[in-house]
Write a protein that holds these residues in place. Sequence first.
Motif, short mmCIF file in Angstrom:
data_model
loop_
_atom_site.label_atom_id
_atom_site.label_comp_id
_atom_site.label_asym_id
_atom_site.label_seq_id
_atom_site.Cartn_x
_atom_site.Cartn_y
_atom_site.Cartn_z
N PHE A 23 -3.84 12.08 31.48
CA PHE A 23 -2.78 11.19 31.37
C PHE A 23 -3.32 9.68 32.02
O PHE A 23 -3.09 8.55 31.24
CB PHE A 23 -1.33 11.71 31.55
N ASP A 24 -3.59 9.81 33.11
CA ASP A 24 -4.20 8.90 33.88
C ASP A 24 -5.12 8.09 33.06
O ASP A 24 -5.43 6.85 33.07
CB ASP A 24 -4.53 9.01 35.32
N ALA A 25 -6.17 8.70 32.66
CA ALA A 25 -7.25 8.07 32.13
C ALA A 25 -6.95 7.59 30.84
O ALA A 25 -7.60 6.55 30.36
CB ALA A 25 -8.20 9.41 31.74
N MET A 26 -6.07 7.98 30.14
CA MET A 26 -5.79 7.44 28.77
C MET A 26 -5.12 6.22 28.83
O MET A 26 -5.09 5.16 28.19
CB MET A 26 -5.24 8.58 27.85
N LEU A 27 -3.79 6.33 29.63
CA LEU A 27 -3.04 5.08 29.92
C LEU A 27 -3.12 4.21 30.85
O LEU A 27 -2.73 3.10 30.78
CB LEU A 27 -1.44 5.68 30.09
N ILE A 28 -4.04 4.65 31.96
CA ILE A 28 -4.16 3.44 33.05
C ILE A 28 -5.54 3.42 33.16
O ILE A 28 -6.46 4.17 33.61
CB ILE A 28 -3.76 4.17 34.45
N LYS A 29 -6.10 2.21 32.60
CA LYS A 29 -7.25 1.90 32.94
C LYS A 29 -7.43 0.56 33.36
O LYS A 29 -7.18 -0.58 32.94
CB LYS A 29 -7.94 1.86 31.33
N PRO A 30 -7.91 0.46 34.71
CA PRO A 30 -7.84 -0.96 35.48
C PRO A 30 -8.78 -1.87 34.74
O PRO A 30 -9.97 -1.42 34.35
CB PRO A 30 -8.35 -0.41 36.75
N GLY A 31 -8.28 -3.10 34.68
CA GLY A 31 -8.98 -4.16 33.95
C GLY A 31 -9.28 -3.85 32.57
O GLY A 31 -10.13 -4.61 31.93
N GLN A 32 -8.47 -2.99 31.86
CA GLN A 32 -8.73 -2.90 30.51
C GLN A 32 -7.54 -2.46 29.74
O GLN A 32 -6.66 -1.58 30.23
CB GLN A 32 -9.86 -1.61 30.23
N LYS A 33 -7.48 -3.26 28.85
CA LYS A 33 -6.10 -3.14 28.03
C LYS A 33 -6.15 -1.97 27.04
O LYS A 33 -7.25 -1.96 26.33
CB LYS A 33 -5.61 -4.40 27.37
N ARG A 34 -4.94 -1.33 26.86
CA ARG A 34 -5.06 -0.27 25.59
C ARG A 34 -5.23 -1.17 24.22
O ARG A 34 -4.34 -2.16 24.13
CB ARG A 34 -3.94 0.66 25.46
N SER A 35 -6.04 -0.96 23.30
CA SER A 35 -5.93 -1.57 22.10
C SER A 35 -5.32 -0.57 21.12
O SER A 35 -4.94 -0.97 19.80
CB SER A 35 -7.40 -1.71 21.43
N PHE A 36 -4.41 0.41 21.42
CA PHE A 36 -3.82 1.27 20.40
C PHE A 36 -2.70 1.85 21.14
O PHE A 36 -2.53 1.91 22.37
CB PHE A 36 -4.65 2.58 20.19
N PRO A 37 -1.47 2.06 20.37
CA PRO A 37 -0.14 2.41 20.76
C PRO A 37 -0.28 4.19 21.10
O PRO A 37 -1.15 4.65 20.33
CB PRO A 37 0.95 2.17 19.98
N VAL A 38 0.62 4.47 22.06
CA VAL A 38 0.37 5.98 22.19
C VAL A 38 1.83 6.55 22.24
O VAL A 38 2.68 5.89 22.67
CB VAL A 38 -0.15 6.36 23.51
N VAL A 39 2.08 7.46 21.28
CA VAL A 39 3.44 8.33 21.57
C VAL A 39 3.15 9.70 22.05
O VAL A 39 2.35 10.28 21.85
CB VAL A 39 4.01 8.50 19.99
N ILE A 40 4.04 9.72 23.02
CA ILE A 40 3.97 11.19 23.95
C ILE A 40 5.18 11.92 24.01
O ILE A 40 6.17 11.26 24.17
CB ILE A 40 3.42 10.70 25.29
#
Lengths: 300, 48
Positions: free
Chosen positions: B16-33
């Motif tokens: 969960f942390d690895a997918m949603l929390i990336k320091p200095g990097q924005k997610r380019s995709f939405p996630v539905v959990i």
Amino acid sequence: MSTEGRKDNGESNVAVHSAEGFWSSCTHTTPSSVLKSSPSPPSYSIVGNEFEGMANTYLQRNARRPSDNQLPPLIFARADVETAPAVVHEKFQLQTVPHLFFFPANQALSLPARNLDELSVTSGGTAIAEELEDRIGLTLKRVPDVRATVKGAVLFAVLAAVAVYFLMDQWSWTKTLPFRRPLWLCFSYLVFAIATGGMIYCIIRRPPPFGITQQKVKLISTRDTSDMFVFEGLLMGFLQLAAGLAFVLTYFFASRRRQTLLQWIGENCVASFPSRACGLLCLVLISPPVPSPSIIFARY
Amino acid sequence: MVESPSHVLELDDSKFDAMLIKPGQKRSFPVVILFTAANPKYGCQACQ
């Protein structure tokens, strides 16, 4: 069912941020620190199954389309209370499950979650679909339960076979048919249609719950690639029936010499249908498990 | 009976942390959990 942890219309007011200041606060509707859940375990499996069905439908749709005609990128994920306790209890501090969270791209994780607690039994999947339509405009529509259709088709096939058998004895014109064993013929076609039509497979395994509609493109998709056998099989069963009828009609309108040839083809080919059908049925029943295609997520 | 393969990403705490929390990097995709419980019960002992 627990009534704690819910707000109007199933919406919970949870603001989510990260642990390093990103997860700064959570607003709860219940002070209880005890995770509560629906007393009906099947309700969870229904929500989970429909969620999984939507994920499979979505990814299969994109897998079959070129990159310029794909649905917007989206990841479907599931966090279980037991496998992700820190996330559920500490970061989100959920009081009830199931909850659905949508995290948009390139934005803070601050959108409210949808609490599916009240909707899980009858409309959990619909609630998930509404959430996706609200967030990214992806329309998911439920397809009918094909099990009822399959049961009806099997019943119709049996009744039709019995009716044809008796009618062929009653009607004198049936004496000119190329086959003198109408019951064997009907039984043969029936077994072949069932075995190759995916009906057994469809009854054993769950039917596909959702299709995807976007930009007036309606798809009938399934939980996994193997389940496509259901629809392909039903289509093939219909084609088998059409081919059989065409064969009989051809016999009637053929010349006498060609009728002899058609009679030879019919008697020799139709006789092998039951054995082929049984073989295909065995293949369906003992088919090995399909490896999980979760590697698809790696491309995101 | 054989279970169907799943396209749903099963998250644990680290994933969960690895997918949603990336320091200095924005997610380019939405996630539905979907947060759920495979074994639902009243009164989770781990929470008390």
